[in-house]
Design a protein around this motif. Structure first.
Motif, mmCIF file in Angstrom:
data_model
loop_
_atom_site.group_PDB
_atom_site.id
_atom_site.type_symbol
_atom_site.label_atom_id
_atom_site.label_comp_id
_atom_site.label_asym_id
_atom_site.label_seq_id
_atom_site.Cartn_x
_atom_site.Cartn_y
_atom_site.Cartn_z
ATOM 1 N N GLU A 92 0.808 -1.217 0.000
ATOM 2 C CA GLU A 92 0.000 0.000 0.000
ATOM 3 C C GLU A 92 0.843 1.269 0.000
ATOM 4 O OE1 GLU A 92 -3.484 0.494 -0.466
ATOM 5 O OE2 GLU A 92 -2.714 -1.296 -1.413
ATOM 6 N N ARG A 93 2.011 1.191 0.613
ATOM 7 C CA ARG A 93 2.945 2.330 0.513
ATOM 8 C C ARG A 93 3.444 2.417 -0.934
ATOM 9 N NH1 ARG A 93 5.988 6.202 1.158
ATOM 10 N NH2 ARG A 93 4.155 7.082 0.221
ATOM 11 N N GLU B 120 9.054 10.410 0.984
ATOM 12 C CA GLU B 120 8.519 9.066 0.794
ATOM 13 C C GLU B 120 9.064 8.125 1.861
ATOM 14 O OE1 GLU B 120 6.184 8.404 -1.123
ATOM 15 O OE2 GLU B 120 6.196 9.867 -2.748
ATOM 16 N N ALA C 99 1.707 5.864 -7.755
ATOM 17 C CA ALA C 99 0.811 6.964 -8.130
ATOM 18 C C ALA C 99 1.590 8.269 -8.281
ATOM 19 C CB ALA C 99 -0.293 7.114 -7.086
ATOM 20 N N GLN C 100 2.462 8.504 -7.315
ATOM 21 C CA GLN C 100 3.304 9.701 -7.322
ATOM 22 C C GLN C 100 4.162 9.742 -8.588
ATOM 23 O OE1 GLN C 100 3.592 12.074 -4.961
ATOM 24 N NE2 GLN C 100 5.388 13.115 -5.814
ATOM 25 N N GLY D 231 -4.034 10.135 3.752
ATOM 26 C CA GLY D 231 -3.558 8.935 3.080
ATOM 27 C C GLY D 231 -4.585 7.836 3.194
ATOM 28 N N ASP E 209 -3.729 10.124 -9.095
ATOM 29 C CA ASP E 209 -4.331 10.289 -7.785
ATOM 30 C C ASP E 209 -4.314 8.938 -7.055
ATOM 31 O OD1 ASP E 209 -6.130 11.869 -5.947
ATOM 32 O OD2 ASP E 209 -7.382 10.112 -6.375
ATOM 33 N N PRO E 210 -3.947 8.936 -5.764
ATOM 34 C CA PRO E 210 -3.869 7.655 -5.037
ATOM 35 C C PRO E 210 -5.215 6.919 -4.979
ATOM 36 C CG PRO E 210 -3.089 9.470 -3.652
ATOM 37 C CD PRO E 210 -3.531 10.075 -4.929
ATOM 38 N N ASN F 290 1.233 7.076 4.146
ATOM 39 C CA ASN F 290 0.835 7.776 2.931
ATOM 40 C C ASN F 290 0.395 9.203 3.261
ATOM 41 O OD1 ASN F 290 1.427 5.577 1.331
ATOM 42 N ND2 ASN F 290 -0.682 4.796 1.301
ATOM 43 N N ASP G 39 1.148 4.108 -3.441
ATOM 44 C CA ASP G 39 1.238 5.571 -3.444
ATOM 45 C C ASP G 39 2.501 6.051 -4.155
ATOM 46 O OD1 ASP G 39 -1.157 5.831 -2.031
ATOM 47 O OD2 ASP G 39 -0.361 7.535 -0.884
ATOM 48 N N ARG H 115 -6.021 3.058 -7.244
ATOM 49 C CA ARG H 115 -6.615 1.901 -6.569
ATOM 50 C C ARG H 115 -7.924 1.516 -7.244
ATOM 51 N NH1 ARG H 115 -3.498 4.539 -2.751
ATOM 52 N NH2 ARG H 115 -2.317 3.142 -1.381
ATOM 53 N N ASP I 280 2.051 12.713 2.072
ATOM 54 C CA ASP I 280 1.235 13.790 1.520
ATOM 55 C C ASP I 280 1.502 15.105 2.251
ATOM 56 O OD1 ASP I 280 -0.927 14.972 -0.009
ATOM 57 O OD2 ASP I 280 -2.147 14.813 1.812
#
Lengths: 159, 735, 279
Positions: B354-355, B714, B361-362, B430, B367-368, B705, B358, B372, B709
């Motif tokens: 899950e980290r 990170e 996505a970055q 997050g 968009d996170p 996350n 993100d 998903r 943000d």
């Protein structure tokens, strides 16, 4: 009548849950040990032995204290109240709000909660969360406990 | 219908509930443990100090073990008491008992274990040198792999390949009641009573080490003050120790760990390192997940292979990806053994995933939430093991609900204006989407075949006989509700028998989020069986059933009336243990969690401001209890993510006090908002899926996350302590 | 158990300082069963000395008794109005269960470098009254400590009172950085005051004792312009000597102290304001 004391033992008289008690204990005993192992009041729990978790909270002369940090000789002449003095009606609010899960922190939680309910003026300066910060719980998010206090405080303990 | 209250709640709230240390065992001795001072080596000598009259003490070492010196679990590698070698600091070597706890404490200080040290290994991430190898050729205790599709081809054709390495630390359970056990002899039978999740694990371990059959050992659970997995495997060790002392003393013995000993010597959550190499298309679709997982097992195998198994199955997460390769290994080190902990490997692997989502996505400028949404499994698609999901849950709708409930979009906008007015606070949001399989992994339930009985008593009341333990999760209350619903009786006529191996059948352990879902279903079937034995039909309910029970006893004086059930695999479930393909779990619960954090840039401390937990868990059987499980799990995971930091020295935890191992207080957590979606699961008790472990999986990645943000870095490892974040931010400043 | 100060002092003298005075016990009793060696020492129970229990406000000082608890001050509205940093500090000492037993004098006598109560008292120029068989002596709190757990108090002396002068305080601030938001042992503590006596900056957990930061105080008295946390680095370096320990690192301590100091002071000192990077 006083029995002769063994070396290292002392006699301590105090008021426990409204009744006078006299105990002969090891001078190095803590209030917690005396309650649990001498007087058989096992409701009060030991969670850490260092005054962090609050599972051993009892009320002493009207204030919540960690009984693991009270040497028994300092209980002399004090008024001590433990969870054994608590009536069912006083804790219905906590039962309904999900304030207990595994129950190990619960007796301490209950003693702090009921102290807050009895001394509602502390809520003028403190939040319930701050007042409950000395009771660690690993099962809940504390919300059930906080809501239980709010409910009990609103109804004067009867929940 | 109002929610039934916790059955044993009033006893807990008034201090009447009895835990093991509350049992009054007349004349019992106190037992204590002398432990290895060295991480690895050969025991040269055990020296007993001169200043102690040892004849006053009961002393036990490996020579007093009647059976094999092995703790029976999965492997037999862990000795009950070290004989000639030690593999970790705090490994038990000698046991001592005395009627005075203080005398015992003084005495164990006078016993010295002299060890000739051998090269130990502490960092599971580093290949061991030859002299550090203690198992096979590479210290790898267990390895598994999953292969789906063609990973290399998929990576080659992906628009982007994103890599990342993520690490999680150990975590201490911090059940508020420490480990404790009592043992005594009842005639020839060794009786054990204590704090535990799994009475039959304890029974099996005792039978093995004591060289007795089931008739010579009896295990009874006492009220248990929290487990979280910590009382799954370890109580077997302590039970054998206590039994050995009681056998030698011929008297009752209690062993109650104090907090420092409990933290130092018992299991913790496995530390992990996970590498991701992910092939992704420009629109965010995952086409290849190449994942490598490494767990620190510690000095003995304990349950590591099973933790690994759950870890690998959850490593690919709730996403539909056609090409997956996952390789996992658990490595031996000379640390105090790691063991079961709520989530059981899944929190570690889903933290990394899950980290990583993100990070992807970055990298792609997506968009996170959107990345998903584009990858979540839809009904008809399959997980990493090829399990086709068809449970009627709309996982995208669940994600959207979490976004709406948490006011994700509105809060993002509010953060912008907040930052304009704040000198040193930064806020961020997050999320994490994840899953958790209920019940044993793979064919576990099928192999172990749990059993349960429902007794009809002479007075028409009904007794549930199962080995499932109440450890705070509310099983007693849930089971009574299930019987009430199934038989149409009032819950007040249902009693739940104390888990006592002399009375209850083996329902298998209280672990793996299986009590309500798997054993609850057995309970329904046992109720049906009871009714059938009474010659009743499913339409016969309530007083009709109770009346029939009373009549049965009139006709069968002195006999026991038992409805019985044994586990049956739900239809259309197939699992191949060799290839790790197929239906890993009967059902998954699904979650989307959203965390809002505030970072204080002066102190680098992160605070969770709000938390929304939205999940699908089948049918919710008791809203108060289910909510409590989710909230408590989230808080435990907040601790794991931000503050619970085991400080190691030579494979032993140094910060073994509540003053230096920090768990969240009332002021460290916001109220946790909980929302359930319910799609009843046909093969779960009352339609339930497992939910006890689910809340451990989502919070840590959601929180990290959110920190990413908030401050634009990170972070890749937890716990993200202020010290860690300071370092990350300083590094960021420098570049 | 003595009931008067005189009795207590004669016991101490008799035992030639071998007795350990105990008031609230919140430090002495931690992990008590495991520290059985200490069970054999003689303890002088102060809890019966009623004359030393109450705190009172005189015309020019707040007098805290040897048995005054943190909670006594937390619940005193006068303290909240006049010396809020005392209340702020007290509210961070453990939780209610500790605050109701722990005493201000015990906080001083325990001599921990992390003592929260000492931090605020020192920033308020507290004076400690030490009583012994030879009479009463007064020591400024900022001169009491000599080194880690060492102080200018003889074993036969008792802390009987702490006197905190009532001054017009233009500014007072207490910041505790711990590992969580309640019940934490201080990683970095700062108490800052400004009165006609000048600036006081006191740090805890940054040196072997709670310590006044004289170089920083001079910078403030001289209104030396500072445009970011880094501007305090040199002064911090000369005032304190943080270490790595089980709770945190020296780097964290130094860095966070500078940041907290900067942001606290930037609220009230026009000559301290962000230039470039403010954190």
């Amino acid at each position: 009548m006083t029995m002769p004391l063994e070396p290292g033992q002392i006699e301590v008289a105090f008021t426990l849950n409204g009744r006078e008690v006299v105990v002969v204990v090891d001078a190095a005993a803590r209030l917690l040990d005396t309650l649990r192992y001498q007087l058989g009041l096992t409701g009060t729990k030991e969670g850490c032995g260092e005054g962090e978790c609050g599972a051993c909270t009892v009320c002493m002369n009207g204030n919540p204290v960690n009984s693991c940090l009270v040497p028994i000789f300092q209980a002399r002449g004090c008024k001590v109240e433990t969870v054994e003095s608590v009536e069912n009606e006083a804790v219905f609010a906590l039962l309904g709000s999900g304030g207990t899960q595994c129950g190990a922190c619960t007796p301490g939680v209950v003693m702090t909660v009921l102290w807050i309910v009895k001394n509602r003026d502390v809520l003028e300066t403190h939040s319930v969360r701050e007042l409950m910060a000395g009771n660690l719980c690993r099962c809940t998010d504390y919300d059930g406990i906080i809501n239980g206090v709010d409910r009990a405080a609103a109804t004067g303990g009867a929940g | 219908m109002s929610t039934p209250l916790r059955r044993e709640g009033l006893d807990k709230l008034t201090g009447r509930e009895r835990y093991v240390d509350d049992l009054d065992l007349a004349g019992c001795l106190w037992g204590m443990t002398v432990r290895s001072p060295a991480a690895r080596g050969r025991i040269r000598e055990v020296r007993f100090g001169d200043g102690v009259d040892w004849s006053e003490f009961v002393v036990v070492d490996f020579r007093d073990i009647p059976g094999p010196n092995e703790i029976r679990l999965i492997e037999l590698d862990q000795p009950v008491l070290a004989a000639d070698r030690v593999r970790h600091i705090h490994e038990p070597v000698v046991l001592v008992a005395h009627s005075s706890r203080t005398m015992c404490r003084r005495a164990i200080e006078q016993i010295e274990i002299v060890v000739d040290p051998e090269p130990a290994v502490f960092d599971f991430r580093v290949e061991p040198r030859a002299e550090q190898v203690q198992h096979d050729s590479d210290n790898v205790l267990s390895r598994i792999s999953i292969n789906k599709g063609d990973i290399e081809a998929a990576l080659a054709r992906a628009d982007h390949v994103v890599e990342g390495v993520y690490e999680t630390g150990a975590q201490e359970h911090v059940y508020l009641e420490t480990q404790g056990m009592a043992a005594w002899l009842d005639g020839d039978v060794v009786v054990i009573q204590g704090s535990m999740q799994c009475p039959f694990y304890v029974l099996n371990a005792l039978m093995h080490a004591l060289g007795r059959d089931a008739s010579g050992v009896r295990v009874v659970q006492s009220s248990t003050g929290g487990g979280f997995g910590g009382k799954e495997d370890f109580p077997s060790n302590l039970a054998i120790h206590t039994a050995l002392l009681a056998l030698k003393a011929g008297r009752a013995v209690k062993m109650i760990y104090d907090r420092a000993e409990d933290m130092a010597a018992t299991t913790k959550r496995h530390p992990s390192r996970v590498r991701h190499r992910t092939g992704v298309m420009s629109d965010g679709r995952l086409v290849a997940q190449d994942i490598e997982v490494l767990l620190d097992a510690g000095a003995y195998a304990t349950l590591s292979s099973v933790v690994l198994s759950r870890g690998i199955i959850h490593a690919g997460g709730p996403y539909a990806c056609d090409n997956v390769r996952i390789c996992v290994r658990a490595v031996l080190t000379n640390s105090v053994p790691f063991g079961a902990f709520r989530g059981f490997g899944a929190p570690q692997t889903q933290f990394a995933l899950e980290r990583h989502m993100d990070v992807i996505a970055q990298r792609l400028g997506l968009d996170p939430v959107e990345i998903r949404r584009r990858n979540l499994i839809c009904d008809g698609q399959s997980t990493a093991t090829g399990q086709v999901i068809n449970d009627g849950t709309d996982r995208v709708a669940l994600l959207d609900l979490a976004v709406a409930e948490s006011k994700f979009v509105e809060k993002k906008a509010a953060h912008v204006s907040f930052h304009a007015g704040s000198a040193y606070c930064r806020r961020g949001l997050g999320l994490a989407t994840f899953m958790h399989g209920g019940g044993f992994t793979g064919s576990g339930e099928d192999t172990l075949k749990a059993k349960l009985h429902v007794g009809g008593c002479r007075d028409g009341s009904i007794e549930v006989l199962s080995a499932i333990t109440e450890i705070g999760q509310g099983t007693k209350t849930i089971f009574a509700s299930i019987v009430a619903e199934r038989l149409g009786v009032d819950a007040s006529v249902v009693t739940i028998a104390t888990p006592d191996t002399a009375r209850v059948p083996n329902s298998c352990p209280t672990v793996a989020s299986r009590s309500a879902m798997v054993v609850g279903r057995l309970l329904e079937r046992a109720c049906d069986d009871l009714r059938a034995r009474l010659g009743l039909t499913p339409e016969d309910r309530g007083e009709r059933v109770q009346e029939a029970i009373r009549e049965w006893h009139v006709l069968h004086p002195g006999e026991a009336l038992l409805g019985k059930a044994e586990y049956e695999r739900p239809p259309n479930i197939a699992w191949d243990e060799k290839t790790y393909r197929g239906d890993a779990y009967g059902a998954f619960a699904w979650g989307t969690y959203v965390a809002e954090v505030e970072v204080d840039l002066r102190t680098c401390a992160c605070r969770v401001l709000s938390f929304h937990a939205v999940q699908e868990v089948g049918r919710v059987l008791n809203r108060t209890l289910a909510t409590g499980q989710i909230q408590g799990g989230v808080v435990q995971a907040i601790g794991w993510a931000l503050m619970e930091d085991c400080v190691w020295e030579q494979g032993a935890m140094k910060n073994t006090q509540f003053t230096n191992y920090i768990i969240p207080t009332t002021l460290d957590v916001p109220p946790i908002s909980v929302t359930f979606l319910e799609t009843p699961y046909a093969f779960g008790g009352g339609g339930a899926k497992g939910l006890g472990e689910l809340p451990m999986d989502g919070p840590a990645p959601a929180i990290l996350n959110a920190v990413a943000d908030a401050v634009g870095i990170e972070p890749v490892s937890i716990p993200l302590t202020p010290e860690q974040l300071l370092e990350l931010l300083s590094h960021d400043d420098a570049t | 158990m003595p009931t008067t100060l005189g009795e207590a002092l004669s016991v101490l003298e008799e035992l030639k300082g071998d007795a350990v005075p105990i008031a609230g016990g919140t430090d002495l009793m931690v992990s008590w069963p495991e520290r059985f060696i200490e069970h054999e020492r003689t303890y002088l129970d102060l809890s019966g000395l009623d004359e030393l229990r109450a705190h009172r406000w005189t015309e020019d000082a707040l007098e805290i008794g040897a048995l005054t608890t943190f909670w006594d001050i937390v619940r005193d509205p006068q303290a909240a109005r006049e010396m809020p940093i005392l209340v702020d500090a007290a509210r961070t000492v453990g939780a209610v269960q500790i605050q109701s037993r722990g005493t201000w004098a015990g906080n001083i006598a325990n001599a921990s470098p992390a003592a929260d109560g000492v931090l605020s008292m020192m920033a308020l120029d507290a004076v400690v009254e030490l009583a012994g068989a030879e009479g009463v002596e007064e020591v400024h709190l900022d001169e009491l400590y000599l080194g880690y757990k060492q102080m200018r108090k003889r074993a036969d002396q008792l802390i009987t009172r702490v006197r905190i002068p009532r001054r017009t305080l233009e500014f007072q601030s207490f910041v505790k950085v711990g590992s969580r938001r309640a019940q934490a042992i201080t990683k970095i503590g700062l108490a800052i005051t400004r009165s006609d006596a000048g600036w006081r900056v006191v740090a805890s957990s940054m040196a072997p004792t709670v310590k006044r930061c004289c170089a920083i105080e001079r910078m403030l008295d001289d209104r030396v312009p500072v445009d970011g946390p880094g501007g305090f680095a040199a002064a911090i370096g000369s005032d304190v000597s943080p270490i790595d320990d089980i709770r945190t690192t020296a780097v964290y301590r130094e860095s966070v102290m500078a940041r907290v100091l900067f942001h606290e002071l930037a609220r009230v000192c026009p000559w301290i304001c962000a230039g470039g990077d403010s954190v």
